[in-house]
Design an enzyme around this catalytic site. Structure first.
Site, PDB file in Angstrom:
ATOM      1  N   VAL A 188      13.762   4.845   0.015  1.00 20.99           N
ATOM      2  CA  VAL A 188      12.538   4.256  -0.549  1.00 20.99           C
ATOM      3  C   VAL A 188      12.446   2.811  -0.074  1.00 20.99           C
ATOM      4  CG1 VAL A 188      11.339   3.609  -2.681  1.00 20.99           C
ATOM      5  CG2 VAL A 188      12.608   5.760  -2.581  1.00 20.99           C
ATOM      6  N   GLY A 189      11.270   2.413   0.368  1.00 21.80           N
ATOM      7  CA  GLY A 189      11.078   1.057   0.877  1.00 21.80           C
ATOM      8  C   GLY A 189      10.552   0.105  -0.186  1.00 21.80           C
ATOM      9  N   GLY A 216      11.203  -3.039   4.975  1.00 23.96           N
ATOM     10  CA  GLY A 216      11.253  -2.921   3.521  1.00 23.96           C
ATOM     11  C   GLY A 216      12.537  -3.386   2.872  1.00 23.96           C
ATOM     12  N   THR A 264       2.069   0.436   7.709  1.00 28.06           N
ATOM     13  CA  THR A 264       1.788   0.495   6.269  1.00 28.06           C
ATOM     14  C   THR A 264       0.419  -0.092   5.969  1.00 28.06           C
ATOM     15  OG1 THR A 264       4.091   0.442   5.620  1.00 28.06           O
ATOM     16  CG2 THR A 264       2.558  -0.573   4.093  1.00 28.06           C
ATOM     17  N   THR A 302       3.900  -5.812   4.244  1.00 23.45           N
ATOM     18  CA  THR A 302       4.272  -4.826   5.261  1.00 23.45           C
ATOM     19  C   THR A 302       5.384  -5.405   6.121  1.00 23.45           C
ATOM     20  OG1 THR A 302       3.567  -3.630   7.234  1.00 23.45           O
ATOM     21  CG2 THR A 302       2.319  -5.618   6.709  1.00 23.45           C
ATOM     22  N   GLY A 303       6.359  -4.578   6.440  1.00 23.22           N
ATOM     23  CA  GLY A 303       7.473  -5.057   7.255  1.00 23.22           C
ATOM     24  C   GLY A 303       8.741  -4.303   6.910  1.00 23.22           C
TER      25      GLY A 303
END
Ligand code: ASP
Length: 314
Positions: A207-208, A232, A178, A229-230
């Site tokens: 969806v994250g 989600g 991401t 980022t990671g």
């Protein structure tokens, strides 16, 4: 007195194995990070807004096939690309986001248009794409986003029947590609933007955290702008980005203390591997992660540039 401005970007966090990183790949990743941070910074140096700087930087990373956003996004279990993105302007806490878009070359630009022109905060799927068409966006075929590397990763993940991480060529090579940016402009405005293809082999319609304001993306003047980022799902459950802002607002923590408390605290405990980039109202930058690496770059208030990849030797 000259007002401070600064920018930081990321290209995903995780364990990046040196053995999986060719020299060529490293060069392309570093070049893209360099170009993104430099062009974002140039906008700030010319007196442009933090929003324009973060959207510019993220767009450049979306155009590179080496990150999990725009071109090069990971594939869903149905072998499609579905992208999420968000932008937030800390000035009045305006925000815009899109989720599950499939034919938008630069989802972050559409997120900005949602913020500025739709009267809403988030549009998803076909509705988001119809809004884009009304604004004159090109319809980008799925083929454009598709890369052989992502297809091979998807097949490998499916073969392992793993739930999947964006760069999981191998079980011990987890990396989330991401992309995101945070900036302070010389009017004192903070902004954040994040864009992603999500998680490899994700369920259709998933969806994250990236487009969820307060989870993966958040900006609030006088306090902080954050892009995450990671994993989600855990970032959403922990409300990571807004929790960092709340700690700074109510507990008066500095950006380093607030980010560390959140990233190394409940997020880690609940299995939320990943990291954040954050910038405060004085331009202080924090890169925080609870995994071993994060593609990242910044140009601080003194104009000092850094680009880091942190690939692992095994
Ligand atoms: N946070 C993103 C998501 O869950 C994944 C990533 O950071 O690569 O959609």
């Amino acid at each position: 007195m000259k007002k401070p401005f600064a920018i930081a970007i990321h290209g995903g966090a995780g364990s990046i194995l040196r053995a999986r990183m060719t020299d060529e790949m490293q060069r392309h990743i570093e070049q893209a990070l360099d170009q993104a941070v430099s062009q974002g910074h140039q906008i700030l140096a010319q007196g442009g807004s933090a929003v324009d700087a973060v959207v510019c930087a993220v767009s450049i990373l979306e155009d590179s096939p080496y990150f999990n956003a725009g071109k090069g996004s990971v594939l869903t279990a149905k072998e499609m690309v579905e992208m999420d993105a968000a932008v937030m302007n800390g000035e009045q806490r305006q925000a815009g986001a899109v989720a599950g878009v499939r034919h938008i070359k630069n989802p972050v630009q559409l997120a900005k248009d949602v913020m500025q022109q739709s009267g809403h905060v988030m549009l998803f799927g076909e509705g988001a794409e119809e809004f884009a068409a009304q604004l004159g966006y090109d319809y980008t075929e799925q083929d454009y986003f598709f890369t052989d590397r992502r297809y091979e990763q998807l097949l490998a993940v499916k073969a392992e029947r793993a739930t999947a991480l964006s760069e999981s060529d191998y079980p011990d090579d987890h990396q989330f590609g991401t992309v995101g940016a945070v900036a302070l402009d010389n009017n004192g405005n903070l902004a954040a933007a994040t864009s992603t293809g999500g998680m490899m082999n994700k369920q259709y319609g998933r969806v994250g955290d990236s487009p969820i304001i307060g989870a993966g993306t958040y900006a609030e003047n006088h306090h902080v702008a954050v892009s995450a980022t990671g994993m989600g799902e855990v970032f959403i459950r922990c409300g990571v980005a807004s929790d960092i802002a709340a700690r700074m607002r109510y507990l008066k923590e500095d950006v380093h203390t607030a980010c560390t408390a959140v990233i190394q605290g409940d997020l880690k405990k609940l299995g939320g591997h990943g990291g954040v980039i954050a910038i405060d109202s004085s331009g202080e930058i924090h890169f925080g992660m609870n995994c071993s690496g994060m593609y990242r770059s910044s140009i601080d208030i003194h104009g000092r540039k850094q680009i880091r990849i942190d690939a692992y030797e095994v």
